[in-house]
Structure formats: C-alpha cells, structure tokens
Design a protein around this motif. Structure first.
Motif, mmCIF file in Angstrom:
data_model
loop_
_atom_site.group_PDB
_atom_site.id
_atom_site.type_symbol
_atom_site.label_atom_id
_atom_site.label_comp_id
_atom_site.label_asym_id
_atom_site.label_seq_id
_atom_site.Cartn_x
_atom_site.Cartn_y
_atom_site.Cartn_z
ATOM 1 N N LEU A 35 36.051 53.259 34.043
ATOM 2 C CA LEU A 35 35.932 52.336 32.924
ATOM 3 C C LEU A 35 34.650 52.626 32.149
ATOM 4 O O LEU A 35 33.663 53.092 32.730
ATOM 5 N N ASN A 36 34.660 52.309 30.858
ATOM 6 C CA ASN A 36 33.422 52.444 30.096
ATOM 7 C C ASN A 36 32.440 51.359 30.560
ATOM 8 O O ASN A 36 32.808 50.445 31.314
ATOM 9 N N ALA A 37 31.211 51.444 30.118
ATOM 10 C CA ALA A 37 30.152 50.544 30.610
ATOM 11 C C ALA A 37 30.483 49.082 30.326
ATOM 12 O O ALA A 37 30.251 48.218 31.170
ATOM 13 N N ARG A 38 31.009 48.784 29.155
ATOM 14 C CA ARG A 38 31.337 47.403 28.811
ATOM 15 C C ARG A 38 32.388 46.832 29.729
ATOM 16 O O ARG A 38 32.276 45.715 30.225
ATOM 17 N N ARG A 39 33.441 47.602 29.999
ATOM 18 C CA ARG A 39 34.516 47.122 30.880
ATOM 19 C C ARG A 39 34.062 47.070 32.336
ATOM 20 O O ARG A 39 34.497 46.196 33.079
ATOM 21 N N LYS A 40 33.196 47.985 32.745
ATOM 22 C CA LYS A 40 32.625 47.894 34.094
ATOM 23 C C LYS A 40 31.863 46.588 34.252
ATOM 24 O O LYS A 40 31.941 45.931 35.287
ATOM 25 N N ASN A 41 31.112 46.238 33.232
ATOM 26 C CA ASN A 41 30.352 44.992 33.258
ATOM 27 C C ASN A 41 31.292 43.790 33.361
ATOM 28 O O ASN A 41 31.033 42.861 34.128
ATOM 29 N N LEU A 42 32.386 43.810 32.602
ATOM 30 C CA LEU A 42 33.369 42.722 32.687
ATOM 31 C C LEU A 42 33.909 42.609 34.111
ATOM 32 O O LEU A 42 33.960 41.523 34.687
ATOM 33 N N LEU A 43 34.310 43.757 34.671
ATOM 34 C CA LEU A 43 34.875 43.762 36.020
ATOM 35 C C LEU A 43 33.851 43.305 37.056
ATOM 36 O O LEU A 43 34.196 42.571 37.994
ATOM 37 N N ASN A 44 32.604 43.700 36.900
ATOM 38 C CA ASN A 44 31.561 43.266 37.836
ATOM 39 C C ASN A 44 31.382 41.752 37.844
ATOM 40 O O ASN A 44 30.994 41.179 38.855
ATOM 41 N N LYS A 45 31.665 41.112 36.734
ATOM 42 C CA LYS A 45 31.531 39.646 36.651
ATOM 43 C C LYS A 45 32.699 38.932 37.335
ATOM 44 O O LYS A 45 32.582 37.766 37.698
ATOM 45 N N VAL A 46 33.839 39.624 37.479
ATOM 46 C CA VAL A 46 35.028 39.030 38.125
ATOM 47 C C VAL A 46 35.579 40.016 39.159
ATOM 48 O O VAL A 46 36.738 40.383 39.135
ATOM 49 N N LYS A 47 34.739 40.413 40.099
ATOM 50 C CA LYS A 47 35.076 41.461 41.070
ATOM 51 C C LYS A 47 36.279 41.123 41.943
ATOM 52 O O LYS A 47 37.086 41.986 42.265
ATOM 53 N N ASN A 48 36.371 39.879 42.351
ATOM 54 C CA ASN A 48 37.366 39.502 43.358
ATOM 55 C C ASN A 48 38.554 38.769 42.758
ATOM 56 O O ASN A 48 38.446 38.125 41.713
ATOM 57 N N THR A 49 39.664 38.828 43.472
ATOM 58 C CA THR A 49 40.848 38.063 43.101
ATOM 59 C C THR A 49 40.486 36.585 42.980
ATOM 60 O O THR A 49 39.717 36.061 43.789
ATOM 61 N N ASP A 50 41.033 35.927 41.987
ATOM 62 C CA ASP A 50 40.811 34.511 41.666
ATOM 63 C C ASP A 50 39.437 34.228 41.072
ATOM 64 O O ASP A 50 39.116 33.072 40.798
ATOM 65 N N ALA A 51 38.625 35.264 40.844
ATOM 66 C CA ALA A 51 37.325 35.059 40.194
ATOM 67 C C ALA A 51 37.534 34.919 38.694
ATOM 68 O O ALA A 51 38.470 35.482 38.129
ATOM 69 N N TRP A 52 36.665 34.154 38.072
ATOM 70 C CA TRP A 52 36.709 34.022 36.619
ATOM 71 C C TRP A 52 35.304 33.820 36.091
ATOM 72 O O TRP A 52 34.415 33.398 36.813
ATOM 73 N N GLU A 53 35.137 34.160 34.828
ATOM 74 C CA GLU A 53 33.831 34.054 34.191
ATOM 75 C C GLU A 53 34.025 33.701 32.721
ATOM 76 O O GLU A 53 34.993 34.127 32.098
ATOM 77 N N SER A 54 33.100 32.940 32.211
ATOM 78 C CA SER A 54 33.110 32.543 30.805
ATOM 79 C C SER A 54 32.292 33.540 29.987
ATOM 80 O O SER A 54 31.230 33.990 30.428
ATOM 81 N N PHE A 55 32.791 33.879 28.797
ATOM 82 C CA PHE A 55 32.133 34.804 27.871
ATOM 83 C C PHE A 55 32.147 34.182 26.478
ATOM 84 O O PHE A 55 32.887 33.223 26.227
#
Length: 162
Positions: A35-55
């Motif tokens: 993934l590009n850096a931006r998408r890696k960052n998104l994924l790092n914020k919601v690493k696990n199943t059922d995780a969520w984050e506000s942006f």
C-alpha cells in the motif's frame, strides 16, 4: 483496451486507466506491491477486525476501501457523519456494526456510504446488504470491488435481484 477514468477536483485533473487500476489491485493482492504511505496509515489506525477510527469528513476515498481489502482480504466500510468519516475494518465476509456505531447508524448520525467485497470483479450487493439498508431506513449505498475498483450503487427500491 481499458477505459480511462477522469477525476476532477479543485486543484487538478487526473486521468487513469481502469486497466492499470486492476493491475495495481492485483499486485497488492499478490503481495508484489504494498500500500502507499497514506493507505498504510489508514490501515495502521484500524489494524484489527471490528476496529474503527474517525477521520476528517471526505478524507477517505471509495477506492481506499478496495486497496485495503486487496491488501488484507477483509471487507472495509466507509460511514459518514456531518463532520467525520469513519473507516471500519470488517472480516473476510462481512462488516458487523455493533455498539456505538450501530446506535449512531440507527439514529441517522452516520450513513453507510460504501463497503468493499474481496472476491467479485463486478461487485454485487448481497441479500444482507439490502437488509441492512432496510434496517437503517437508508435508500441506497455502494459496494466496491477489491479486484477491479468498480463501484456500484444499490438501492432498497431495487431489492435483492441478483
């Protein structure tokens, strides 16, 4: 020959081939590229199943869901409120909204903008996808393919027809 897609925003115009997007998604799925850096960052914020984050509102693009799904094999959903986007990390077959997210969806503080499917070239809403719209009393939503990046809208007026 693939059809080109033109993206216009206030600062630029981008022309991209749907074929190159398919190749890019395939390379992510096959582990040839990351993934590009931006998408890696998104994924790092919601690493696990059922995780969520506000942006920040409208900071998540629909195609981001396809790339995240291509990388993990899991479904992702984009929920949107008046001032925020919420990125939700589902599992390999579904996104299940519980607790606070369920309550906010029912209260119409959030809407289900789009979710991703991993294994369909042409994304098709499932019976469960239509049921979710009915429960949420939401007219429509979208589903995006992690194989092709193709996005389709589905509506409760359409019903389950596939």
């Amino acid at each position: 020959m693939g059809r080109n897609k033109i993206i216009v925003d206030t600062d630029s115009i981008v022309i991209e081939s749907s074929k190159s997007q398919r190749i890019s998604l395939a390379n992510i799925r096959n582990g040839k590229h990351g993934l590009n850096a931006r998408r890696k960052n998104l994924l790092n914020k919601v690493k696990n199943t059922d995780a969520w984050e506000s942006f920040a509102r409208e900071s998540i693009e629909l195609i981001d869901l396809a790339y995240l799904t291509a990388s993990t094999g899991h479904e992702f959903a984009l929920l949107r409120g008046k001032r925020e986007d919420i990125l939700f990390h589902g599992d390999s077959i579904k996104c299940e909204f519980k607790g606070v997210l369920f309550q906010r969806l029912i209260k119409k503080e959030l809407s289900l903008v789009c979710h991703s499917h991993a294994g369909e070239e042409i994304p098709q809403a499932s019976e469960g996808d239509f049921d979710a719209l009915r429960i949420l009393n939401q007219k429509s939503s979208m589903v995006i393919s992690a194989m092709t990046g193709m996005c389709r809208e589905y509506s409760i007026e359409d019903g389950f027809e596939w």
